[in-house]
Design a protein around this motif. Structure first.
Motif, PDB file in Angstrom:
ATOM      1  N   SER A 150      50.516  42.415  29.904  1.00 53.74           N
ATOM      2  CA  SER A 150      51.023  43.154  31.059  1.00 53.74           C
ATOM      3  C   SER A 150      50.099  44.325  31.390  1.00 53.74           C
ATOM      4  CB  SER A 150      52.440  43.658  30.775  1.00 53.74           C
ATOM      5  OG  SER A 150      52.909  44.422  31.845  1.00 53.74           O
ATOM      6  N   SER A 151      49.640  45.014  30.366  1.00 50.65           N
ATOM      7  CA  SER A 151      48.730  46.141  30.558  1.00 50.65           C
ATOM      8  C   SER A 151      47.407  45.677  31.169  1.00 50.65           C
ATOM      9  CB  SER A 151      48.471  46.825  29.221  1.00 50.65           C
ATOM     10  OG  SER A 151      47.524  47.840  29.350  1.00 50.65           O
ATOM     11  N   LEU A 152      46.899  44.554  30.707  1.00 48.53           N
ATOM     12  CA  LEU A 152      45.666  43.997  31.256  1.00 48.53           C
ATOM     13  C   LEU A 152      45.841  43.636  32.732  1.00 48.53           C
ATOM     14  CD1 LEU A 152      42.770  42.985  30.864  1.00 48.53           C
ATOM     15  CD2 LEU A 152      43.751  40.797  30.125  1.00 48.53           C
ATOM     16  N   ALA A 153      46.971  43.057  33.058  1.00 49.17           N
ATOM     17  CA  ALA A 153      47.249  42.699  34.454  1.00 49.17           C
ATOM     18  C   ALA A 153      47.276  43.951  35.331  1.00 49.17           C
ATOM     19  CB  ALA A 153      48.576  41.952  34.548  1.00 49.17           C
ATOM     20  N   GLN A 154      47.856  45.022  34.795  1.00 38.84           N
ATOM     21  CA  GLN A 154      47.908  46.280  35.537  1.00 38.84           C
ATOM     22  C   GLN A 154      46.502  46.822  35.786  1.00 38.84           C
ATOM     23  OE1 GLN A 154      50.338  49.109  33.479  1.00 38.84           O
ATOM     24  NE2 GLN A 154      51.740  49.340  35.201  1.00 38.84           N
ATOM     25  N   LYS A 155      45.666  46.782  34.745  1.00 37.98           N
ATOM     26  CA  LYS A 155      44.289  47.266  34.883  1.00 37.98           C
ATOM     27  C   LYS A 155      43.519  46.444  35.911  1.00 37.98           C
ATOM     28  CE  LYS A 155      43.832  49.078  30.219  1.00 37.98           C
ATOM     29  NZ  LYS A 155      43.234  48.869  28.893  1.00 37.98           N
ATOM     30  N   LEU A 156      43.778  45.158  35.945  1.00 36.83           N
ATOM     31  CA  LEU A 156      43.087  44.273  36.886  1.00 36.83           C
ATOM     32  C   LEU A 156      43.741  44.262  38.264  1.00 36.83           C
ATOM     33  CD1 LEU A 156      42.373  41.253  34.513  1.00 36.83           C
ATOM     34  CD2 LEU A 156      40.752  43.000  35.284  1.00 36.83           C
ATOM     35  N   GLN A 157      44.836  45.000  38.391  1.00 36.05           N
ATOM     36  CA  GLN A 157      45.595  45.118  39.629  1.00 36.05           C
ATOM     37  C   GLN A 157      46.082  43.759  40.137  1.00 36.05           C
ATOM     38  OE1 GLN A 157      42.958  47.295  42.219  1.00 36.05           O
ATOM     39  NE2 GLN A 157      43.578  49.258  41.352  1.00 36.05           N
TER      40      GLN A 157
END
Length: 81
Positions: free
Chosen positions: A62-69
């Motif tokens: 989820s955090s990675l998805a947030q960083k990748l927008q």
């Protein structure tokens, strides 16, 4: 199925009502095609199981998805049928 039936009737002059279990035939064709990707499918299934076992991995994803927008959607297990 209606579209398939109409297409078969008009384009190929095949009466779809005569074909035994058309949906089953389509499922067999799709499953046969998926066999080419079985190794990839197995890896994705194993990944999803691993993410479900460990909540920390899901948080990282989820955090990675947030960083990748990109929008994060919770992973679900598929059903082979």
């Amino acid at each position: 199925m209606k579209l398939l039936s109409t297409t078969l009737a008009t384009s190929l002059q095949v009466n779809f009502n005569v074909i035994r279990c058309g949906a089953h035939t389509i499922a067999l064709v799709v499953n046969s095609g998926l066999k080419k990707f079985q190794k990839i499918i197995d890896k994705v299934r194993a990944f999803v199981v691993e993410v479900h076992k460990l909540p920390k991995k899901e948080e990282e994803l989820s955090s990675l998805a947030q960083k990748l927008q990109v929008k994060y959607k919770k992973l679900i297990r598929d059903v082979k049928t």
